[in-house]
Write a protein that holds these residues in place. Sequence first.
Motif, mmCIF file in Angstrom:
data_model
loop_
_atom_site.group_PDB
_atom_site.id
_atom_site.type_symbol
_atom_site.label_atom_id
_atom_site.label_comp_id
_atom_site.label_asym_id
_atom_site.label_seq_id
_atom_site.Cartn_x
_atom_site.Cartn_y
_atom_site.Cartn_z
ATOM 1 N N VAL A 81 3.002 -14.902 19.238
ATOM 2 C CA VAL A 81 1.939 -14.719 20.226
ATOM 3 C C VAL A 81 0.685 -15.474 19.811
ATOM 4 N N ALA A 82 0.475 -15.597 18.500
ATOM 5 C CA ALA A 82 -0.714 -16.296 17.999
ATOM 6 C C ALA A 82 -0.804 -17.709 18.561
ATOM 7 N N LEU A 83 0.332 -18.359 18.723
ATOM 8 C CA LEU A 83 0.331 -19.728 19.235
ATOM 9 C C LEU A 83 -0.132 -19.770 20.690
ATOM 10 N N VAL A 84 0.224 -18.762 21.464
ATOM 11 C CA VAL A 84 -0.230 -18.690 22.855
ATOM 12 C C VAL A 84 -1.743 -18.545 22.893
ATOM 13 N N PHE A 85 -2.292 -17.687 22.012
ATOM 14 C CA PHE A 85 -3.741 -17.534 21.957
ATOM 15 C C PHE A 85 -4.418 -18.862 21.630
ATOM 16 N N GLU A 86 -3.839 -19.605 20.702
ATOM 17 C CA GLU A 86 -4.441 -20.876 20.290
ATOM 18 C C GLU A 86 -4.444 -21.887 21.429
ATOM 19 N N LYS A 87 -3.444 -21.829 22.272
ATOM 20 C CA LYS A 87 -3.364 -22.794 23.366
ATOM 21 C C LYS A 87 -4.285 -22.427 24.527
ATOM 22 N N LEU A 88 -4.409 -21.125 24.811
ATOM 23 C CA LEU A 88 -5.165 -20.697 25.987
ATOM 24 C C LEU A 88 -6.585 -20.256 25.670
ATOM 25 N N HIS A 89 -6.887 -20.045 24.366
ATOM 26 C CA HIS A 89 -8.250 -19.734 23.913
ATOM 27 C C HIS A 89 -8.867 -18.518 24.597
ATOM 28 N N PRO A 90 -8.230 -17.381 24.541
ATOM 29 C CA PRO A 90 -8.868 -16.191 25.118
ATOM 30 C C PRO A 90 -10.087 -15.796 24.302
ATOM 31 N N PRO A 91 -11.031 -15.095 24.890
ATOM 32 C CA PRO A 91 -12.254 -14.756 24.167
ATOM 33 C C PRO A 91 -12.158 -13.464 23.344
ATOM 34 N N ASP A 92 -10.967 -12.899 23.225
ATOM 35 C CA ASP A 92 -10.866 -11.559 22.643
ATOM 36 C C ASP A 92 -11.388 -11.465 21.214
ATOM 37 N N TYR A 93 -11.063 -12.410 20.343
ATOM 38 C CA TYR A 93 -11.467 -12.302 18.949
ATOM 39 C C TYR A 93 -12.984 -12.241 18.821
ATOM 40 N N GLU A 94 -13.646 -13.159 19.485
ATOM 41 C CA GLU A 94 -15.108 -13.163 19.418
ATOM 42 C C GLU A 94 -15.686 -11.900 20.032
ATOM 43 N N ALA A 95 -15.143 -11.512 21.180
ATOM 44 C CA ALA A 95 -15.653 -10.316 21.848
ATOM 45 C C ALA A 95 -15.424 -9.080 20.993
ATOM 46 N N LEU A 96 -14.264 -8.999 20.352
ATOM 47 C CA LEU A 96 -13.965 -7.835 19.527
ATOM 48 C C LEU A 96 -14.841 -7.779 18.284
ATOM 49 N N GLU A 97 -15.235 -8.941 17.765
ATOM 50 C CA GLU A 97 -16.146 -8.948 16.615
ATOM 51 C C GLU A 97 -17.485 -8.316 16.981
ATOM 52 N N LYS A 98 -17.900 -8.514 18.221
ATOM 53 C CA LYS A 98 -19.195 -7.990 18.654
ATOM 54 C C LYS A 98 -19.096 -6.557 19.160
ATOM 55 N N ASN A 99 -17.921 -6.144 19.560
ATOM 56 C CA ASN A 99 -17.745 -4.796 20.100
ATOM 57 C C ASN A 99 -16.506 -4.168 19.457
ATOM 58 N N LEU A 100 -16.747 -3.285 18.519
ATOM 59 C CA LEU A 100 -15.648 -2.711 17.738
ATOM 60 C C LEU A 100 -15.159 -1.379 18.310
ATOM 61 N N SER A 101 -15.491 -1.080 19.560
ATOM 62 C CA SER A 101 -15.079 0.202 20.140
ATOM 63 C C SER A 101 -13.563 0.330 20.240
ATOM 64 N N TYR A 102 -12.880 -0.812 20.286
ATOM 65 C CA TYR A 102 -11.426 -0.759 20.391
ATOM 66 C C TYR A 102 -10.807 -0.088 19.168
ATOM 67 N N LEU A 103 -11.510 -0.138 18.012
ATOM 68 C CA LEU A 103 -10.961 0.447 16.785
ATOM 69 C C LEU A 103 -10.794 1.955 16.918
ATOM 70 N N ALA A 104 -11.707 2.588 17.610
ATOM 71 C CA ALA A 104 -11.597 4.040 17.813
ATOM 72 C C ALA A 104 -10.339 4.371 18.611
ATOM 73 N N LYS A 105 -10.047 3.535 19.610
ATOM 74 C CA LYS A 105 -8.848 3.747 20.417
ATOM 75 C C LYS A 105 -7.594 3.561 19.560
ATOM 76 N N PHE A 106 -7.588 2.489 18.768
ATOM 77 C CA PHE A 106 -6.450 2.259 17.873
ATOM 78 C C PHE A 106 -6.251 3.442 16.940
ATOM 79 N N LYS A 107 -7.330 3.929 16.406
ATOM 80 C CA LYS A 107 -7.238 5.016 15.419
ATOM 81 C C LYS A 107 -6.638 6.264 16.052
#
Length: 1662
Positions: free
Chosen positions: A841-867
Motif C-alpha cells: 500500500v505504501a507504493l500507492v501512497f507514494e504515487k498518489l501523494h495523499p495528505p494523510d501523513y502531514e495531516a496526522l502529524e498536526k492532528n494526533l486525535s486518530y491515536l485515541a481512536k486507535f488506542k
Amino acid sequence: MVVQPPDGPLEDGSDLAQLWNEALEDFKGKTKLDLTKFQFKSMEEAIASTQEQQQSFGSFRHDKGKVDAVRSAFGNNLAVIQKIVNGAKMAADAASVFPPAIPGTALMTAFTYVFQTFKDVKADYDRVAGFFNEMGSFLDRISMLEEKSPKLSPFERCVRKVFASMLTLCGIAADYKGKGRFRKWLHNLKDGSGDPALTGAYGAMEDAISKLGEAVGVATLRTAIEIKETTTRLDGKTDDILHDTSEIKSLSKETNQGMSVLREGVEHIDMRMDVVQTSITSMETTVTQVGGRLESQFESHNAIIVSKLDALLKQSAPQGGQDGSKQKQKEQQGAKSKGDAAGKKHRALAQVRRHFSDGAEARKKVKLQRDEIADTLVPGTATWIFENEQYKAWIEGQQRVLWLSGTAGTGKTYLANSIALDVEKNHHTDKTSVAHFFFREDSDDLRNFRNALRCSVLQIAEKNSAYCETVAAEISKSVDEEPWNQFFAERFPAKSDAHLYLVLDGVDEAHEDDQAVMAELFNQISKEQLNIHVLFTSRPELKSLFVGTPPTSIEITKDLIAKDMKKLIEERVRKLPRVRKFHRHTRRRIEDKLMRSADGMLYIEHMLRRLSSIGRESAVLKDLERDMPTSLESLYGLLLSECQKGRTPKQYETLRTLFAMLAFSKRQLTLDEASDLIKLTDPDTTFDIEDEVIGRSARILELGQERDDEEENADDDEKAEDSDHAGEEASAEVIDESGKTPLTFQERSLREYFRAINVEDDGLRTPPARAHLIIFELLVTILCDPTVAKGQDGKEPRLRDYATFFWLHHFLEIDLDEISDEQFCRALTGLKRILENENNVALVFEKLHPPDYEALEKNLSYLAKFKIWFEHAPQSPTLDETTKAWTIRFADAPQKATLDLAHGHIENWFHTQYFNDALWSFWFAKHALLLAGADIDKEWTTKKDVLQVIEYFPDIEKTADAYRAIANVLQRRQQNEDAIEFCEKGLVMEPTSTMSHFRTFWIKALSKRRIGLALNEKAEEEEENEENGEEAASGDVQEKTKPKDDEDEGDSGSDSGSDSGSDSGSEESGDDEEKTGDEGKGKSEEEDDDDDEPGPGAPYFEEAMKIIGEAFVILPPDWKNDVELVKCAEGITLLRALCESDLKRPEDALKSYQEHRNIRPDVDTMNGKDLDYNASVKDWEDDPSGFFDLLESWTQPERNRYCEYLFTYDYWDEAESVDNIERYARLAGQRGVDCVEKWYLDYVKSLRRGSAKAAVPMCELATVYRIAAHDNKKSIDMMDKVLNMEFKHEDLDSLEDVLLDLRLELADLLFTEFRGTTDPKQKLALYERVKKLPNLRTSADDGPAQANDDDWNESQTAVMVALMTRTVGSSIEYQQMLERSFKTCVEGLTDSVGYNDNVSFRLLAKVLACVPGLGRDAQIALSCQFSVTDTSVNYGDDDDDDDSKEEETKTINDDKNKVNGQEKTETNGVTDSHEEKANGTATEPAAATKEQQPTIIETTTTITATVMVDEKTPISDATAEVADQIAKLTVSAEDDKEDLVPEDDRWLWCDGDCDLDFCDWSKGKIYFCIQCANCDLNEECYQKRLKMNAGEPNSYWRSWCGQDHNYVRGPINGWRGVKNGVMRIGEEQLPFKEWLRGLREERWPKAWETFWRNEAFLSNVI
C-alpha cells in the motif's frame, strides 16, 4: 361533402400559435438564442454562415470528412425545410398564426445553432450526422410537395406542428449538449425514458408526423376529387375550351407543372372515378388505406431512427480505462510591469483575484447554482418577501441581520437568489456593495466560511474600485490579519457611508465550526451596528447556536408560500408533457390534492414528477384516490419503496451499497467511480449505473456537468493533432471524460434522509456506522487485494484515488458502540491490512501523494481512536489470534502502528529506478517514521538527516540500487559530495542490472556538474561583491519543502513524444540536469560573450564528461533493444551536451543534442526546456541562418513544445530566449520573419480556439513584425486581434500585464504613424483609432473590449490623445482632456491608498509638461514617483533591508551634496512637441539647442534658507501650520533618509539597450518621454537616442523611443527625497500637501490663463 382529416379536427390557430410561442421560448431558455431575431432568411444564408464558421474551426480540428458529413446532413435538412416553406407558400399567412418568427427560417436558425453547439466535440460528429441524415430522409419525403402542396389551412397547420416539435427537440438537444449530456439525449430519444421533457417532445413530434401523414392522404384524395370535377366540367364545355386554346394550353401547362407528383394518381383516379362517385364508403376505405400506408412508412422511418440511435449508443458507451486526470499547469505570475494609471484598477483587481484564488472554484460553483436556479425558477414566485415588513426594515437599514428560517423544501434558496438579484438591481450604488454565497453540504468548497468571505471580497472588488484598491493595499502588507475584520468590519464601520448587503444561503450546510463563527459575527454586526446588512437562510435548528437573543427571523410557513406553491403547480402541470395532456378536471384534481398535502415546494416537484412518470391518466387518478404522503420525508420513503420493488437480492444489496457510498462519501463520486463500486460489489451484475440514473432511480439520483471549463481547456491546450489518429483519440477521450460526471442525490434533503441514524432494516438506507464500515471495507479491498488493485483488465480501479485519500476518514467514523463484534473484527482486520503494508500500500501512497501523513502529524486525535480499538481487541470472542497479537503490540504506543508502512517506503526507495519516485519514497518514509515517534530530525537537507532514515531499519539490505537511491536524494538536496560518495559505494558492488550501474554513473556525473556550477556561481558572486565593495556572503540556504513532480527542469516525460507520461528514463532525460534555475544553460548565453573561459568549475565538468564516457562503456552491444537503457542513454546524452556547453564547446554540444535525437529518430524525446537549451547553446548573432536551420530541422511537435516552453516559462522569467529569437529574425531578414511567423502561428493553431495561451505568442509576433520586418501595419493588425480576444476572469489575471503593455505598444505605433503622415484625413483616422483603442474587460461575459473614459483619464495614453487632439482637434478639447487627467491624478494622490501613487505621479508629470509654465512642477512630480508623500495612507510593507536603504540614501545624498551651496538661475522648460514645431504652433519659444535636440523639462533652483512654494511665493506666506511642521524637522543622519514606497511599487527600467533597472534615483537621471506611452531612458541611452535623431545608425538590434521626442528629466536638481511628507530640494523644504494644494488651486488655473492669452503662433509677415 366536406372531407375532414381523420381523428377529428386539428387544433385551431390560437392553440398552434401558443405551441409555436412555447417552442420558441423553450428554445431561447435552453440555448440563450432568440429566434424572433433570427438572422437567416433562407437556406443559402444559413449554409453560408455555417460553412464560414466550420472552415475556421476546421483549420485546427479537421476530422477527415466527419465534419463534412454533419454539415451535409444539416444542410440537406435546411434545403428541404426551405422547399416545404416555399411549396406550401406559408410565408405570408403564417405571420398571423406565428407572429414571433416564421417557422421555416426559425428552424434553420435553430438547426444552425444546434450544429454549432455540437461541432466543438469530435466524438459527437458521427452521432449528429446519423441523426440528421435519418431526419433528412423524412423531410425528403415531404419535399415531394415542393410548390405543389394543397392550399388547405388544416394541412398547413399539420406542417407547422411538425416544425414546432422539431424545434423543441433542437432546443432540448442543444441544452443537453451545453450541459455535456449528449449521450443521455441520444439514449432518452431512443427509448423514451429518463427525461419527461424529451420523451414528451419526441412523442409530440411522432404524433405530429403521424397526423401530417394522415393529412397528406386526405389532401391527396380531396385534390383528386377536385381534379375529376374539373375534368367533368371540361368535358361539358368543349366548345369553350376550343374557343380559348391558349388559355387551355396555359392552364394545362400549369397543371402539368403543379401536379407532376400526382399525375399517375390522377390517371388512376380518372379510370376509377365512377367507383369514387358511386361509393363514398369506398372513398373512405381508400383514405384509410392511404393513411395506413403513410403511417406504415413513418413507423418504418421511426424504427430506422431508433435502430440508428441504438447503434450510436453502443458506439458511445464509455470504455474502461485509467482515469488520466491531468494536473493543470497554472501560469506563473507575470513579470513586473511599468505603471500605467489606467491599469491600476485592473492591476488591483488582478492582485485581489490572485490573493483570493483559492476561493475561485467555490465562486464558480455558486455561479452554476444561480444559473440552475434561474433556469428552474417559476416567474412570479419568491416575490412575497419584498412586501414583508421585517424584510423592508432590513433593506432600509433599521436592522442589520435577518434570518429566513424554514424546513427542507420550502424554497429558501430561491428566496435567497431573488433577494440577491433584487438588491443587486435596485440597491447597488457607488457606496453600497452587494455580495452573496450559497453554502452546500455536498461540496467542501461550499462548506467553508473562509471561501464565502473570499468570494464576497471578489464580488465587492469587481464592482467597487475604491474598495478594490483598498483591499489590494491591505493584502500587499505581510501582516496576516483576520479576513473578517480586515476586509469587512474595518471597511464598513458604523459611521461610514459605505454599506454592504450580504446574502448567505444555507448557513446550516457550512462546517459546524464555521456555523458557530458566523453566529458570533452576526451578533457582532448587530452589537456594533456595522454597515453590513446580512440576510441568511437556514433550517430552524440553527437557533441553538445563538447566545442570547437570536436575530430577527422570518419563519417560512406554508401560508407564506401558498401562492408560490399554487404557481409552481400550475406551471409544472402546464409543462410536464404527460400531465399537460390530462383532462382539465384531472389537472384540477392534481392541483387540489397537492395544495392540501404538500408541505413545501420540493414536495410538489417530486410528486408531480412521480405522477408524470406514471403516465396514464386513469392510473394517476387511482393514485390520487390513495392517501398522499404527508411530508417530504414520507414522500422520500414512497420513492424508495417504489425504487426497491422488483429487485433481486443481489441488486438490492448493490443499490444499498451505492446509496450508502453517495450518502456518506467525503467528496462527490464520479460516474466511473460509481461503476467501479458496483462491479466490486457484484462482479457478475448486469446492473448499469447510467441506465439506473435515467431509469428507476431517476427521481433519486442525478448527474452533474460532465466536464468543467478548466479540465476542458487544459485537455484541449495539451492536444495537438500530430497524427492521423488524432480524431479517434479525441473521440475516445471525450467518451472517457463522460465518466468524470459527478453522481449525486438530487438535493441535500434527500442525502440527509439517507444519512438518518434510525433507519428501517429492510430498506435501501444504511445506518451511519454500518455505512462507514461498508465503505471502509470496500476501500481496503481496493488497496490491499492484488486482483482488485490491478483489475481484471489490467487497469487500476478508478476508486483507488478515493481509497487512498479517505480510507482513514471512514475508519474514524465507525462508532464502536453501533456495530456488532463480527463487524468490529472485519474493520480491525482491514485496518491491520493497510498498516501492515499489505500488497505494498505504501507504493500507492507514494504515487498518489495523499495528505494523510502531514495531516496526522498536526492532528494526533486518530491515536485515541486507535488506542480504543486496540484495547477492545482482546475482549472480542471472534477476533483471530494474529490480529489480537498485532493490537497488543501497539496498544501502549498506537503511533508505532505506522512503522510497517515506513519500512515499506524505505524498501520502495531502495528499489526505485526513477529520480522523482526515489524522492517521494524517501519523503514518505521520513514522515511515516516521524508519525511513529521515531527519534529523527524533521529536517532532511544533510547527509545526517538521510542516514537517520537509512539506519532505522538495519534489516533492509543495502544493494547497489539502494546506494544509488540514497545518492539520488542527496544530490537532489544539493549534497553533491555525499552523493558521489554513495555512488562510488554502489559502483563497487555487484550490479542488479546494467541499467542499475548506468543510472549510478548518471547521478555521479550529475553531482560533479553541480559542484562545478556551484563554484562558478560562487566566483561570480565574489566578483560582483568585489565590484560593489562588499564582502562575499557565505552559507547555503536549503529550502524545506515537499518534493514536487515538476522539480526536474528537464522532465521530458511530461510532454515529449509518445513516451510522455511513462515512468521511464525518458522522464528523466533532461532532469537531471538540475534544479537551480537557469544554470542548465551554463555560460553559453550572450551575456558571457566577453568571457570564453568555463570558470573554476571546468575540472568538474571534465570529470562529469569522463564519468559519462564510463557509463557508455558498460552498455552491452544490443543496448538499443532495451527500451529502458535507450531512455537512460538519451538522458545522459543530454547531460553531456550541458557539460559541453558549460565548457564553452557549443559545436560539441550541438553534436550531442543531435546524437540524442539519433538514438530514436522516430520519437520526439526532448521537452521544451531541453529544446531551449539546444537552441541557446551558442549566440547565433554571427550566424542567424544557422539558428533557423537548426529549428527547421526539428519536427513541428518539437517546435510547438519549444514555443510552449518559451511562452509559458521563459517569457515570464527573463524572456531571454524570446528576445533572442526576435534578434535573430531581424538579423536573418525576411527568412527569419517568415520562419518565426510560421512557428508561432503553428503553435497558436495547436491550441484550443480562444485559448489564453495564444495571447503571448501573438503579442511577440506583432513585435517581430515591427522590429524585424519593419511592418507596422501587420504589427497593428496582430495587436488588434489580441486585444479583441475574449478572455475569462482567470485568463485576465495572468494576462493583465501582457494586455496592458500591448495596449501601450499599440498606442505608440499608432502615434508614430500619426506623427509620420502629412495627410489630414489619415491623421484624423488614426486619431479616432487611438481614441477607440480596446481596453481590458473585467468580465468574462463582456463583449469585445471598448475604451472607457475613466480608464482613458488614468492612462499614460491620455496625454498622447491630448497631443493628437492639439493637432486635429480644438484647443478646448485639448484642455478638457488634460483637465480630466489632472483631476484623476490629484484624486489618486489624495485617496486612502498609496501603493499606486507611482503611476499617478508619472502621469501627472506628463500632464504638467503639456501646459506652459508648469515645467518645474512636472519635474517635482516625476521626482516623487519613488517617495512616500503621505505617511497617513497605506503603502503596504517594504521588505527592503535597512542597510541597503542607508546605502542607497548615502549615494543619493553624496550626489546632491555636489550642488549644495551653489546658486543657479532657474530656466523653466518648455513642452514643444515635434508636431508643434512643424505646424508653427508652439506656445513658448524653444531653448537654444541644436536642431535635433529634444526639449527637456528641467529646472535649477536658487538655494536659499527660504523654502519656495512656487517660483514666486515664499513660504512666509504659507500657513503657520506648515511653518511649524518644517521647524520640527531635524537634520540628523537618520532623519535625512528619504521615505520610499515598497520596492515592488517603484520598479522601473530603462527602455534603451542597457537593460538597467532602478527603484530610486541612485543610478542617475532618467528621461521620461512625453510622447511615448511609457518610456524611460537613462543618460547613456538618452544620448544614443539623440545621435539616432541626428541620423547616426543604431548599432543595437532594436530601436527605442521615437524620432525627436520630448522628455521630462528627473529628478529635479537638488532632489533629496521626501521625509515625513516634506519634499527636500536642495536646502528647500516643501510639504507635499502644500505643494499639491498650490498646484491644484493656484498654478494649474494660472497656467491655463497664460495658455489662452498666448498668441506666440502669430508672427509678422513682412
